[in-house]
Design a protein around this motif. Structure first.
Motif, mmCIF file in Angstrom:
data_model
loop_
_atom_site.group_PDB
_atom_site.id
_atom_site.type_symbol
_atom_site.label_atom_id
_atom_site.label_comp_id
_atom_site.label_asym_id
_atom_site.label_seq_id
_atom_site.Cartn_x
_atom_site.Cartn_y
_atom_site.Cartn_z
ATOM 1 N N GLY A 127 4.509 14.212 -24.498
ATOM 2 C CA GLY A 127 4.614 15.495 -23.812
ATOM 3 C C GLY A 127 5.035 15.289 -22.373
ATOM 4 O O GLY A 127 4.809 14.206 -21.799
ATOM 5 N N ALA A 128 5.676 16.297 -21.814
ATOM 6 C CA ALA A 128 6.124 16.175 -20.425
ATOM 7 C C ALA A 128 5.989 17.504 -19.690
ATOM 8 O O ALA A 128 6.669 17.763 -18.714
ATOM 9 C CB ALA A 128 7.578 15.695 -20.389
ATOM 10 N N GLY A 129 5.082 18.364 -20.180
ATOM 11 C CA GLY A 129 4.812 19.631 -19.510
ATOM 12 C C GLY A 129 3.685 19.471 -18.498
ATOM 13 O O GLY A 129 3.343 18.360 -18.084
ATOM 14 N N GLY A 130 3.101 20.601 -18.137
ATOM 15 C CA GLY A 130 2.046 20.592 -17.118
ATOM 16 C C GLY A 130 0.845 19.754 -17.514
ATOM 17 O O GLY A 130 0.257 19.063 -16.676
ATOM 18 N N ALA A 131 0.477 19.793 -18.786
ATOM 19 C CA ALA A 131 -0.703 19.042 -19.228
ATOM 20 C C ALA A 131 -0.485 17.544 -19.058
ATOM 21 O O ALA A 131 -1.383 16.815 -18.619
ATOM 22 C CB ALA A 131 -1.015 19.377 -20.677
ATOM 23 N N ASN A 151 8.813 12.564 -25.234
ATOM 24 C CA ASN A 151 8.850 14.020 -25.299
ATOM 25 C C ASN A 151 10.025 14.478 -26.150
ATOM 26 O O ASN A 151 11.061 13.826 -26.177
ATOM 27 C CB ASN A 151 8.982 14.601 -23.882
ATOM 28 N N ARG A 152 9.840 15.617 -26.832
ATOM 29 C CA ARG A 152 10.928 16.186 -27.652
ATOM 30 C C ARG A 152 12.203 16.302 -26.815
ATOM 31 O O ARG A 152 13.282 15.940 -27.249
ATOM 32 C CB ARG A 152 10.472 17.564 -28.157
ATOM 33 N N THR A 153 12.056 16.785 -25.576
ATOM 34 C CA THR A 153 13.202 16.917 -24.680
ATOM 35 C C THR A 153 13.189 15.736 -23.706
ATOM 36 O O THR A 153 12.359 15.682 -22.793
ATOM 37 C CB THR A 153 13.118 18.244 -23.894
ATOM 38 N N LYS A 156 13.061 16.033 -19.784
ATOM 39 C CA LYS A 156 11.797 16.366 -19.124
ATOM 40 C C LYS A 156 10.908 15.130 -18.975
ATOM 41 O O LYS A 156 10.165 14.992 -17.997
ATOM 42 C CB LYS A 156 11.074 17.472 -19.891
ATOM 43 N N ALA A 194 -0.325 15.238 -25.305
ATOM 44 C CA ALA A 194 -0.437 16.257 -24.253
ATOM 45 C C ALA A 194 0.587 17.363 -24.484
ATOM 46 O O ALA A 194 0.938 18.078 -23.553
ATOM 47 C CB ALA A 194 -0.242 15.616 -22.882
ATOM 48 N N THR A 195 1.070 17.494 -25.727
ATOM 49 C CA THR A 195 1.975 18.609 -26.037
ATOM 50 C C THR A 195 1.137 19.814 -26.450
ATOM 51 O O THR A 195 -0.071 19.699 -26.678
ATOM 52 C CB THR A 195 2.936 18.286 -27.199
ATOM 53 N N SER A 196 1.814 20.947 -26.582
ATOM 54 C CA SER A 196 1.097 22.153 -27.021
ATOM 55 C C SER A 196 1.179 22.316 -28.539
ATOM 56 O O SER A 196 0.886 23.388 -29.053
ATOM 57 C CB SER A 196 1.680 23.373 -26.309
ATOM 58 N N THR A 197 1.547 21.255 -29.271
ATOM 59 C CA THR A 197 1.717 21.388 -30.730
ATOM 60 C C THR A 197 0.395 21.688 -31.433
ATOM 61 O O THR A 197 0.404 22.259 -32.515
ATOM 62 C CB THR A 197 2.317 20.109 -31.354
ATOM 63 N N THR A 200 0.626 25.391 -31.281
ATOM 64 C CA THR A 200 1.783 26.016 -31.924
ATOM 65 C C THR A 200 1.966 25.526 -33.355
ATOM 66 O O THR A 200 2.727 26.125 -34.114
ATOM 67 C CB THR A 200 3.071 25.704 -31.134
ATOM 68 N N GLY A 202 3.352 22.727 -34.349
ATOM 69 C CA GLY A 202 4.502 21.841 -34.554
ATOM 70 C C GLY A 202 4.067 20.414 -34.853
ATOM 71 O O GLY A 202 2.939 20.023 -34.570
ATOM 72 N N ASP A 203 4.966 19.658 -35.435
ATOM 73 C CA ASP A 203 4.678 18.274 -35.786
ATOM 74 C C ASP A 203 5.375 17.349 -34.799
ATOM 75 O O ASP A 203 6.458 17.660 -34.330
ATOM 76 C CB ASP A 203 5.215 18.000 -37.201
HETATM 77 P P1 ATR Z 1 1.648 22.545 -20.943
HETATM 78 O O1 ATR Z 1 1.427 23.065 -19.551
HETATM 79 O O2 ATR Z 1 0.518 22.873 -21.907
HETATM 80 O O3 ATR Z 1 2.015 21.102 -20.971
HETATM 81 P P2 ATR Z 1 4.415 23.228 -21.302
HETATM 82 O O4 ATR Z 1 4.715 22.932 -19.885
HETATM 83 O O5 ATR Z 1 5.056 24.426 -21.946
HETATM 84 O O6 ATR Z 1 2.859 23.423 -21.535
HETATM 85 O O7 ATR Z 1 4.760 21.913 -22.161
HETATM 86 C C1 ATR Z 1 4.594 21.894 -23.543
HETATM 87 C C2 ATR Z 1 4.837 20.479 -24.038
HETATM 88 O O8 ATR Z 1 4.673 20.455 -25.454
HETATM 89 C C3 ATR Z 1 6.250 19.968 -23.775
HETATM 90 O O9 ATR Z 1 6.205 18.567 -23.626
HETATM 91 C C4 ATR Z 1 6.965 20.373 -25.071
HETATM 92 O O10 ATR Z 1 8.120 19.638 -25.350
HETATM 93 P P3 ATR Z 1 9.542 20.090 -24.730
HETATM 94 O O11 ATR Z 1 9.547 19.625 -23.315
HETATM 95 O O12 ATR Z 1 10.544 19.415 -25.574
HETATM 96 O O13 ATR Z 1 9.566 21.603 -24.845
HETATM 97 C C5 ATR Z 1 5.896 20.037 -26.078
HETATM 98 N N1 ATR Z 1 6.070 20.760 -27.343
HETATM 99 C C6 ATR Z 1 5.829 22.065 -27.574
HETATM 100 N N2 ATR Z 1 6.081 22.371 -28.856
HETATM 101 C C7 ATR Z 1 6.510 21.220 -29.464
HETATM 102 C C8 ATR Z 1 6.917 20.873 -30.792
HETATM 103 N N3 ATR Z 1 6.955 21.774 -31.777
HETATM 104 N N4 ATR Z 1 7.276 19.583 -31.026
HETATM 105 C C9 ATR Z 1 7.257 18.657 -30.040
HETATM 106 N N5 ATR Z 1 6.874 18.924 -28.764
HETATM 107 C C10 ATR Z 1 6.504 20.191 -28.475
#
Ligand code: ATR
Length: 273
Positions: A127-131, A151-153, A156, A194-197, A200, A202-203
């Motif tokens: 993961g690379a978001g806020g968490a 990270n998926r992206t 980031k 640390a992703t939001s999967t 949500t 997601g896998d």
């Molecule tokens: P937070 O503050 O909870 O980290 P965020 O900034 O929206 O929320 O970040 C969500 C993270 O979960 C990101 O790393 C996101 O990947 P992307 O940067 O590619 O969007 C990751 N994430 C969310 N849904 C995902 C999924 N279905 N599969 C893989 N990674 C996912």
């Protein structure tokens, strides 16, 4: 007079923080109140102003306001600067102080509750978001070892990597942004989701060989078994969810506000069925 605190988020009704802080207060004999407040998505600043006017001493901040709260504060701890976010505000002398206890909470949960020493351990942060950003620097301080961000992206992950390599106190750490292909040839002692999967559904595709022997798989979500946790169990890793992190970050906030450190083990035992 009872000192007042709150947690602000949107949504907030599910929050366990009021219960956790009530248990801390009972245990330590501190005379505080703590409530959950849902701020309108466009009304975080106004909510803070109201709390300050009513004499609250501080608040916790959760999704989606951690960045906005950080920008609103007048003074910032170094760990909140590294995280570019705050989960703990203190109101003192007409000022708003921002701190961030998420990283410390995660490290304490891993090291003390899970009894898993981080020093020298290879970490994979997914993961690379806020968490992810909130825990990256404290993890490096604790591990003093190479760390990979996946990270998926990818862009980031590279952006997050740069917050370390361009940081005067952290640039000596070896941190890389890994693509899936690179993970096939590596093993990690601890893999942190640390992703939001977890929310949500997601896998996260991971190679079967990702866990080193005796590895820990840690999901920062709590409340249910996530696909990541199930995958880790199938592949022989020790598995933890984020409930301990929630209690530990709360304890660190309680310590900032009250100068007293609660016994988190007793509270965790109450919360875990
Ligand atoms: P937070 O503050 O909870 O980290 P965020 O900034 O929206 O929320 O970040 C969500 C993270 O979960 C990101 O790393 C996101 O990947 P992307 O940067 O590619 O969007 C990751 N994430 C969310 N849904 C995902 C999924 N279905 N599969 C893989 N990674 C996912």
């Amino acid at each position: 007079m009872t000192d007042r605190y709150a947690v602000i988020g949107n949504p907030i009704s599910h929050s366990k923080s009021p219960l956790i802080h009530r248990l801390f207060a009972e245990q330590t004999g501190q005379d505080i109140s703590y409530e959950a407040i849902e701020a309108p998505l466009d009304g975080f600043g106004a909510t803070i102003e109201r709390l300050r006017a009513e004499g609250y001493k501080g608040c916790n901040v959760t999704v989606p306001f951690k960045l906005e709260a950080w920008k609103l504060a007048n003074e910032h701890s170094s760990r909140s600067i590294d995280a570019e976010a705050t989960n703990t505000l203190s109101f003192k002398d007409e000022k708003v102080y921002a701190d961030n206890t998420d990283g410390a909470g995660l490290v304490r949960d891993i090291e003390i509750n899970q009894r898993f020493k981080l020093n020298g351990k290879r970490i994979l942060l997914i993961g690379a978001g806020g968490a992810a950003q909130g825990v990256l620097h404290p993890l490096l301080e604790a591990s003093q070892a190479p760390l990979a961000i996946y990270n998926r992206t990818l862009e980031k992950a590279i952006k997050l990597q740069k917050t370390v390599t361009e940081h005067a106190n952290f640039r000596h750490f070896s941190v890389k942004a890994a693509e899936f292909g690179a993970l096939r040839n590596e093993q990690f002692d601890i893999v942190i989701n640390a992703t939001s999967t977890g929310l949500t559904g997601g896998d996260i595709p991971l190679p079967d060989s990702i866990f080193a022997p005796d590895a820990l798989a840690y999901d920062m979500m709590y409340g249910r078994e996530t696909p990541f946790m199930a995958f880790a169990r199938e592949h022989g890793a020790q598995v933890a969810d984020g409930l301990g992190m929630l209690v530990e970050q709360a304890a660190e906030a309680f310590f900032i506000w009250r100068g007293v450190r609660p016994d988190t083990r007793a509270v965790l035992n109450t919360l875990r069925p």
